[in-house]
Design an enzyme around this catalytic site. Structure first.
Site, PDB file in Angstrom:
ATOM      1  N   ARG A  12       4.809  53.419  -2.165  1.00  0.00           N
ATOM      2  CA  ARG A  12       5.987  53.829  -1.418  1.00  0.00           C
ATOM      3  C   ARG A  12       5.927  53.170  -0.037  1.00  0.00           C
ATOM      4  O   ARG A  12       6.740  52.325   0.292  1.00  0.00           O
ATOM      5  CB  ARG A  12       6.021  55.367  -1.346  1.00  0.00           C
ATOM      6  N   ASP A  13       4.930  53.516   0.763  1.00  0.00           N
ATOM      7  CA  ASP A  13       4.838  52.904   2.098  1.00  0.00           C
ATOM      8  C   ASP A  13       4.550  51.408   1.959  1.00  0.00           C
ATOM      9  O   ASP A  13       5.044  50.581   2.737  1.00  0.00           O
ATOM     10  CB  ASP A  13       3.746  53.596   2.929  1.00  0.00           C
ATOM     11  N   HIS A  16       7.431  48.987   2.052  1.00  0.00           N
ATOM     12  CA  HIS A  16       7.913  48.485   3.350  1.00  0.00           C
ATOM     13  C   HIS A  16       7.258  47.134   3.667  1.00  0.00           C
ATOM     14  O   HIS A  16       7.917  46.189   4.084  1.00  0.00           O
ATOM     15  CB  HIS A  16       7.536  49.450   4.478  1.00  0.00           C
ATOM     16  N   SER A 167       4.420  58.011  12.166  1.00  0.00           N
ATOM     17  CA  SER A 167       5.167  56.866  11.621  1.00  0.00           C
ATOM     18  C   SER A 167       5.049  55.599  12.452  1.00  0.00           C
ATOM     19  O   SER A 167       5.245  54.501  11.949  1.00  0.00           O
ATOM     20  CB  SER A 167       6.646  57.218  11.496  1.00  0.00           C
ATOM     21  N   HIS A 194      -0.534  61.814   7.832  1.00  0.00           N
ATOM     22  CA  HIS A 194      -0.208  60.474   7.337  1.00  0.00           C
ATOM     23  C   HIS A 194      -0.294  59.533   8.534  1.00  0.00           C
ATOM     24  O   HIS A 194       0.509  59.617   9.454  1.00  0.00           O
ATOM     25  CB  HIS A 194       1.204  60.503   6.747  1.00  0.00           C
ATOM     26  N   HIS A 196      -0.683  55.790  10.649  1.00  0.00           N
ATOM     27  CA  HIS A 196      -0.429  54.341  10.672  1.00  0.00           C
ATOM     28  C   HIS A 196      -1.413  53.707  11.641  1.00  0.00           C
ATOM     29  O   HIS A 196      -1.883  54.356  12.581  1.00  0.00           O
ATOM     30  CB  HIS A 196       1.023  54.026  11.043  1.00  0.00           C
TER      31      HIS A 196
END
Lengths: 338, 291
Positions: A12-13, A16, A167, A194, A196
């Site tokens: 999913r990520d 990107h 994010s 989550h 980054h």
């Protein structure tokens, strides 16, 4: 068992980082490889979730239905998950078809101050007897009290857990510590993180979240994901194992999938801790804007880092990719100073 | 000159902004401002302005059917499904401000005259009122393969109705782009931004067009902008139309007149101005017939 769950957002990520071009072929190989590895669920789909294939965020190579349908066939013991951001996808057009395909778990996301836009969707997923996690994106932009207030709303809608999404990869370790601690103390449901990696802290911040009581680790294999990428599941799992956490993961299985399936997908110019991703983290801008910022910087012949800094000054949130073109044009015309 | 009597159901952001605009109208007069909550900000404000208010919502209109000829329903999509048959039965010209889509869509600059024959008119959404006219303008001078709109509004301007109806918002906006805008394939996205100071309502329209004639498109968009400004003065194209990365991109901003919420909340004005325009046109025809 330590009670820690791993949610695998690679497909999913990672979409990107791959400009939403993940194929059903990759999904099939990946899911086969990951099934039974001990991760709780594999999340599959467009980077911004169901219904998000768009000119704004990026058109996907494959439909949500094809991606989920392929994954469903290849996952037996590991759950299949999907992500949805209200405003992009809807119950009728996206959650219902996903339920028909057999999705077990839904992550329902929104900007960290807008939890009430997820009420319909979380309640619906729970009504359909599936697992629902509430996701608070860009949590670094709100005060800890506000994030807690929004997390409590998600709890009241029936969410099984709340996952904080860093994010922009803009979190300091102190912010992770204080926010996770406050949620763990005040909520009756699970808390997840989550990360980054824009400031090189994805593993460290995830580890701190676990120390503060988070029980859901949301990451990706090899860190494949938007901007500088995510928290590499295999690395944080190794760290926790070293610290005597019993995770129930087959680490070698993760290593093999990472090496054989994920590594060949990785696109060096778009992933990793380069200057553009670091500036995105400094500015506190959604990591997945990177592809669009690079495109606009070429089209309008301006410095991508200037675009990111201005996006940060204007406090844009996920889903506001259209601001990139406007800012690039203004930079080109000299209407915005660097 | 006499005025036509109107009732407003729903005392949130949209209902209250409508009230402020109707107060200035030469042909409309608000006779009842109806909600459930006797202490809502809107009801308190209406009381201070000397407007008749009730906390019995639609029941008041059922019990006092002579109180108005036109009803603005600014509640929620779910409530409007319940209200619509009642208002039809009572013979009220109904302007539905929710995305319920019971009646025909109206975007005044495109299809105002069609709305006047209906008993229930749907105002689409704020994003629809802002973008359907440009979709319509572009589709008349170019072969549009696909069109997508993104509406970004300040969190503070999105009331409970908008938040509860976020699915209906995207669905209804998309439907209106197709039905009213004349687009074959469309998508709508909505984003809420909580930044302080609040951001001005903003919409982007992306179109995929084979060999676009940018001169013609620019002219069509410019002309439509001027038409909309006649009833929404704060409507302004801020980017493009520009051909970039294979798409024709146009962004607009809507500054509100600051009637109820401050100027950033152009999303209120774009839909309330449209509804008032339809109601005024209806009222003028009605009075014209009476004379």
């Amino acid at each position: 068992m330590s009670g820690i769950k791993f949610i695998d957002a690679t497909l999913r990520d990672g979409n990107h980082a791959l400009k939403q071009q993940i194929s059903t072929d990759t999904v099939e190989k990946y899911c086969r490889g990951m099934d039974g590895s001990g991760v709780e669920a594999v999340i599959v789909g467009h980077g911004n979730g169901l219904g998000a294939s768009s000119l704004q965020v990026g058109l996907a190579l494959e439909t949500d239905e094809d991606l989920l349908g392929t994954a469903r066939k290849s996952l037996r013991s590991t759950k299949l998950g999907a992500y949805l951001i209200p405003g992009f996808g809807t119950i009728k057009d996206d959650i219902d078809p996903a339920l028909d395909i057999g999705v077990d778990l839904f992550k329902i996301g929104c900007h960290c101050t807008e939890a009430d836009t997820t009420r319909q969707h979380i309640e619906y997923v729970k009504f359909m007897d599936k697992t629902a996690y509430g996701i608070l994106m860009m949590y670094h932009l709100a005060t800890t009290d506000r994030v807690l207030e929004e997390a409590k709303k998600m709890q009241s809608y029936g969410a099984d857990g709340v996952i904080l999404m860093d994010s922009a990869g803009a979190s300091t370790p102190e912010l992770v510590k204080s926010t996770v601690c406050s949620l763990v103390e005040a909520l009756d449901i699970e808390v997840g993180f989550h990360a980054h990696n824009n400031l090189g802290l994805a593993v460290a911040n995830t580890y701190i979240a676990v120390q503060e009581g988070a029980t859901i680790i949301d990451g990706t294999l090899r860190g494949l994901g938007a901007g500088a990428g995510n928290c590499p599941i295999e690395a944080v799992a190794a760290l926790l194992q070293k610290e005597q956490y019993d995770l129930g993961l087959n680490l070698y299985q993760l290593f093999d999938v990472s090496k054989e399936i994920v590594a060949p997908l990785m696109n060096p110019p778009l992933s990793g801790l380069d200057d553009i991703s670091i500036v995105s983290g400094m500015a506190g801008v959604f990591s997945a804007f990177k592809v669009h910022v690079i495109n606009a910087s070429r089209e309008f012949k301006v410095d991508p880092r200037d675009i990111f800094m201005e996006l940060g000054r204007q406090k844009v949130v996920a889903g506001q990719e259209d601001k990139i073109v406007e800012i690039a044009e203004k930079l080109q015309k000299g209407e915005i100073r660097r | 000159m006499d005025k036509v009597k109107v009732g407003i159901i729903g005392t949130g952001n949209i209902g209250t902004d409508l009230l402020m605009k109707i107060r200035r109208s030469k042909v409309l007069k608000c006779e009842i401002f109806a909600g459930w909550n006797p202490d809502s900000k809107g009801i308190q404000l209406a009381r201070r302005m000397g407007i008749a208010t009730t906390s019995e919502s639609i029941r008041y209109i059922q019990n006092n059917p002579g109180c108005c000829d036109i009803v603005f329903d600014a509640t929620s999509a779910k409530s409007h499904l319940y209200h619509a048959p009642i208002l039809k039965e009572l013979g009220k010209f109904t302007l539905d401000m929710t995305p319920a889509h019971v009646g025909k869509f109206c975007v005044p600059v495109v299809n105002l005259s069609e709305a006047l024959d209906q008993d229930n008119v749907n105002l689409v959404t704020c994003g629809g009122q802002a973008t359907v006219p440009l979709a319509y303008a572009i589709s008349r001078v170019a072969q549009v393969e696909y069109l997508e709109v993104v509406a970004t509004i300040a969190s503070k301007s999105a009331g409970k109705g908008t938040r509860d109806n976020i699915d209906e918002f995207t669905q209804t906006t998309k439907d209106a782009l197709i039905e009213v805008g004349g687009i074959k394939r469309a998508k709508a996205i909505i984003v809420l931004n909580p930044a302080e100071p609040p951001i001005t309502m903003r919409n982007t329209i992306y179109a995929i067009i084979n060999n676009p004639d940018m001169g013609k498109i620019r002219q069509a968009v410019g002309e439509m902008e001027q038409e909309i400004r006649k009833y929404v003065p704060g409507y302004r194209v801020i980017l493009g139309p520009v051909l970039e990365n294979g798409r024709v991109t146009t962004s607009i901003e809507v500054t509100g007149s600051g009637d109820f919420l401050p100027q950033y909340a152009g999303n209120l004005d774009i839909i309330t101005c449209a509804a008032v325009r339809i109601a005024e046109k209806y009222a003028m025809e009605k009075m014209g017939r009476m004379e």
